[in-house]
Design a protein around this motif. Structure first.
Motif, PDB file in Angstrom:
ATOM      1  N   TYR A  82       3.407   7.052  -8.470  1.00 38.41           N
ATOM      2  CA  TYR A  82       2.325   6.327  -7.798  1.00 38.41           C
ATOM      3  C   TYR A  82       2.552   4.817  -7.760  1.00 38.41           C
ATOM      4  CZ  TYR A  82       0.819   5.488 -12.602  1.00 38.41           C
ATOM      5  OH  TYR A  82       0.774   5.121 -13.921  1.00 38.41           O
ATOM      6  N   LYS A  83       3.557   4.306  -8.462  1.00 36.02           N
ATOM      7  CA  LYS A  83       3.844   2.871  -8.476  1.00 36.02           C
ATOM      8  C   LYS A  83       4.703   2.443  -7.295  1.00 36.02           C
ATOM      9  CE  LYS A  83       3.485   2.415 -13.473  1.00 36.02           C
ATOM     10  NZ  LYS A  83       4.178   2.033 -14.716  1.00 36.02           N
ATOM     11  N   ARG A  84       5.223   3.419  -6.570  1.00 33.84           N
ATOM     12  CA  ARG A  84       6.070   3.111  -5.421  1.00 33.84           C
ATOM     13  C   ARG A  84       5.365   3.478  -4.124  1.00 33.84           C
ATOM     14  NH1 ARG A  84      12.069   5.170  -6.359  1.00 33.84           N
ATOM     15  NH2 ARG A  84      11.933   4.936  -4.087  1.00 33.84           N
ATOM     16  N   ALA A  85       5.524   2.654  -3.108  1.00 36.14           N
ATOM     17  CA  ALA A  85       4.858   2.879  -1.822  1.00 36.14           C
ATOM     18  C   ALA A  85       5.301   4.170  -1.156  1.00 36.14           C
ATOM     19  CB  ALA A  85       5.128   1.704  -0.888  1.00 36.14           C
ATOM     20  N   ASP A  86       6.575   4.579  -1.361  1.00 39.25           N
ATOM     21  CA  ASP A  86       7.082   5.783  -0.695  1.00 39.25           C
ATOM     22  C   ASP A  86       6.791   7.072  -1.473  1.00 39.25           C
ATOM     23  OD1 ASP A  86       8.851   5.178  -2.747  1.00 39.25           O
ATOM     24  OD2 ASP A  86      10.652   5.588  -1.568  1.00 39.25           O
ATOM     25  N   PHE A  87       6.100   6.987  -2.638  1.00 36.59           N
ATOM     26  CA  PHE A  87       5.563   8.132  -3.360  1.00 36.59           C
ATOM     27  C   PHE A  87       6.620   9.189  -3.701  1.00 36.59           C
ATOM     28  CE2 PHE A  87       1.599  10.997  -3.547  1.00 36.59           C
ATOM     29  CZ  PHE A  87       1.005  10.245  -4.542  1.00 36.59           C
ATOM     30  N   PRO A  88       7.792   8.797  -4.249  1.00 40.93           N
ATOM     31  CA  PRO A  88       8.870   9.770  -4.488  1.00 40.93           C
ATOM     32  C   PRO A  88       8.526  10.755  -5.602  1.00 40.93           C
ATOM     33  CG  PRO A  88       9.399   7.713  -5.555  1.00 40.93           C
ATOM     34  CD  PRO A  88       8.135   7.467  -4.765  1.00 40.93           C
ATOM     35  N   TYR A  89       9.273  11.866  -5.628  1.00 44.74           N
ATOM     36  CA  TYR A  89       9.116  12.841  -6.704  1.00 44.74           C
ATOM     37  C   TYR A  89       9.415  12.203  -8.057  1.00 44.74           C
ATOM     38  CZ  TYR A  89       9.102  16.968  -3.615  1.00 44.74           C
ATOM     39  OH  TYR A  89       8.790  17.913  -2.694  1.00 44.74           O
ATOM     40  N   ARG A  90       8.704  12.680  -9.064  1.00 43.21           N
ATOM     41  CA  ARG A  90       8.985  12.351 -10.463  1.00 43.21           C
ATOM     42  C   ARG A  90       8.967  13.697 -11.179  1.00 43.21           C
ATOM     43  NH1 ARG A  90       5.281   7.849 -13.042  1.00 43.21           N
ATOM     44  NH2 ARG A  90       3.742   9.487 -12.725  1.00 43.21           N
ATOM     45  N   LEU A  91      10.141  14.221 -11.529  1.00 38.16           N
ATOM     46  CA  LEU A  91      10.283  15.578 -12.044  1.00 38.16           C
ATOM     47  C   LEU A  91      10.671  15.578 -13.516  1.00 38.16           C
ATOM     48  CD1 LEU A  91      12.360  17.068  -9.081  1.00 38.16           C
ATOM     49  CD2 LEU A  91       9.883  17.019  -9.347  1.00 38.16           C
ATOM     50  N   GLY A  92      10.330  16.660 -14.205  1.00 39.60           N
ATOM     51  CA  GLY A  92      10.731  16.844 -15.591  1.00 39.60           C
ATOM     52  C   GLY A  92      10.630  18.304 -15.973  1.00 39.60           C
ATOM     53  N   PRO A  93      11.569  18.812 -16.771  1.00 36.27           N
ATOM     54  CA  PRO A  93      11.532  20.212 -17.191  1.00 36.27           C
ATOM     55  C   PRO A  93      10.370  20.480 -18.138  1.00 36.27           C
ATOM     56  CG  PRO A  93      13.214  19.045 -18.404  1.00 36.27           C
ATOM     57  CD  PRO A  93      12.672  18.078 -17.388  1.00 36.27           C
ATOM     58  N   ILE A  94       9.990  21.734 -18.234  1.00 42.41           N
ATOM     59  CA  ILE A  94       8.969  22.175 -19.184  1.00 42.41           C
ATOM     60  C   ILE A  94       9.603  23.204 -20.107  1.00 42.41           C
ATOM     61  CG2 ILE A  94       6.840  23.519 -19.453  1.00 42.41           C
ATOM     62  CD1 ILE A  94       5.822  22.227 -16.865  1.00 42.41           C
ATOM     63  N   ASN A  95       9.391  23.020 -21.408  1.00 41.61           N
ATOM     64  CA  ASN A  95       9.869  23.974 -22.415  1.00 41.61           C
ATOM     65  C   ASN A  95       8.675  24.443 -23.232  1.00 41.61           C
ATOM     66  OD1 ASN A  95      12.870  23.809 -22.115  1.00 41.61           O
ATOM     67  ND2 ASN A  95      12.403  21.655 -22.471  1.00 41.61           N
ATOM     68  N   ILE A  96       8.496  25.753 -23.280  1.00 43.55           N
ATOM     69  CA  ILE A  96       7.423  26.333 -24.083  1.00 43.55           C
ATOM     70  C   ILE A  96       8.093  27.200 -25.142  1.00 43.55           C
ATOM     71  CG2 ILE A  96       5.336  27.734 -24.071  1.00 43.55           C
ATOM     72  CD1 ILE A  96       4.868  26.794 -21.216  1.00 43.55           C
ATOM     73  N   ASP A  97       8.048  26.747 -26.377  1.00 46.59           N
ATOM     74  CA  ASP A  97       8.802  27.377 -27.459  1.00 46.59           C
ATOM     75  C   ASP A  97       8.166  28.675 -27.945  1.00 46.59           C
ATOM     76  OD1 ASP A  97      10.621  25.297 -27.281  1.00 46.59           O
ATOM     77  OD2 ASP A  97       9.766  24.178 -28.956  1.00 46.59           O
ATOM     78  N   THR A 104       0.838  -1.186   0.000  1.00 49.42           N
ATOM     79  CA  THR A 104       0.000   0.000   0.000  1.00 49.42           C
ATOM     80  C   THR A 104       0.881   1.246   0.000  1.00 49.42           C
ATOM     81  OG1 THR A 104      -0.084   0.091   2.411  1.00 49.42           O
ATOM     82  CG2 THR A 104      -1.822  -1.160   1.299  1.00 49.42           C
ATOM     83  N   THR A 105       0.266   2.386  -0.265  1.00 48.20           N
ATOM     84  CA  THR A 105       0.987   3.657  -0.206  1.00 48.20           C
ATOM     85  C   THR A 105       1.395   3.928   1.237  1.00 48.20           C
ATOM     86  OG1 THR A 105      -0.298   4.511  -2.049  1.00 48.20           O
ATOM     87  CG2 THR A 105       0.816   6.127  -0.678  1.00 48.20           C
ATOM     88  N   ASN A 106       2.655   4.394   1.413  1.00 49.35           N
ATOM     89  CA  ASN A 106       3.169   4.703   2.736  1.00 49.35           C
ATOM     90  C   ASN A 106       3.766   6.113   2.701  1.00 49.35           C
ATOM     91  OD1 ASN A 106       4.302   4.867   5.239  1.00 49.35           O
ATOM     92  ND2 ASN A 106       5.760   3.185   4.950  1.00 49.35           N
ATOM     93  N   LEU A 107       2.932   7.130   2.887  1.00 52.18           N
ATOM     94  CA  LEU A 107       3.409   8.503   2.813  1.00 52.18           C
ATOM     95  C   LEU A 107       4.395   8.841   3.923  1.00 52.18           C
ATOM     96  CD1 LEU A 107       0.177  10.397   1.723  1.00 52.18           C
ATOM     97  CD2 LEU A 107       2.050   9.513   0.316  1.00 52.18           C
ATOM     98  N   ALA A 108       4.381   8.090   5.021  1.00 50.31           N
ATOM     99  CA  ALA A 108       5.349   8.310   6.095  1.00 50.31           C
ATOM    100  C   ALA A 108       6.768   8.001   5.627  1.00 50.31           C
ATOM    101  CB  ALA A 108       4.991   7.462   7.309  1.00 50.31           C
TER     102      ALA A 108
END
Length: 193
Positions: A113-128, A2-6
């Motif tokens: 969301y696939k990991r119980a510890d809910f880590p960051y998943r980051l990515g840059p944004i480029n608006i041309d 299950t998700t473990n936000l702690a």
């Protein structure tokens, strides 16, 4: 399982020195996220002071939230409308003549969301160059909005937007080609002379 936000932690993510983050917090709250119409030039200078790269002709309205200006690059003649939120845990780059309309959200991070510890998943944004993000629209982590692409009101871009196309919906889908009236461009170019 299950998700473990702690168990959540930021891992190797580093926003910057704590003093800088704290100082920016107050500046962001009292100047940028304020309803008071502080001059665009003051806001531009403050963003530069905190490490943003800002081009000429910068317009930034009231009630704007920017997470970390040192991860922000803005080209020439860009407009940032009221209540825009640039939640840039990763770099955000705006080309020249980019418009972010009222309430737009640029969201460089979410959680795995696939990991119980809910880590960051980051990515840059480029608006041309020439792209327009409509009011209340959302651009998600890792997305590039191609040159002169349009994301319509209340739409969500979770994948790259191709140049010169208009996108609508959630998830955003291409609905037609963007065409700019040559007469209007001629008038604008003549007015600049």
């Amino acid at each position: 399982m299950t998700t473990n936000l702690a168990a959540f932690n930021t891992g190797n993510y580093y926003a910057g020195p704590k003093w800088k983050v704290l100082l920016w917090y107050f500046c962001n709250y009292y100047i940028f996220n304020s309803a008071f119409p502080w001059p665009y030039s003051l806001k531009g200078r403050l963003l530069k002071l905190f490490g943003a790269r800002i081009g000429k002709g910068f317009v930034i309205k009231t009630k704007v939230r920017i997470k970390y200006p040192w991860l922000l690059t803005v080209g020439d003649h860009c407009w940032i409308g009221e209540s825009v939120w640039i939640d840039n845990l990763a770099p955000v780059t705006l080309g020249n003549h980019v418009c972010l309309s009222q309430g737009a959200l640029l969201l460089t991070g979410n959680h795995d969301y696939k990991r119980a510890d809910f880590p960051y998943r980051l990515g840059p944004i480029n608006i041309d160059n020439g792209a327009w993000i409509g009011a209340m629209a959302v651009v998600c982590a890792g997305v590039t909005c191609g040159s002169h692409a349009v994301l319509t009101v209340n739409s969500v871009a979770s994948k790259d937007l191709q140049p010169w196309l208009i996108y609508s919906g959630n998830p955003a889908m291409a609905v037609r080609k963007r065409e700019i009236n040559a007469h209007t461009v001629t008038l604008l170019n003549t007015a600049a002379i």
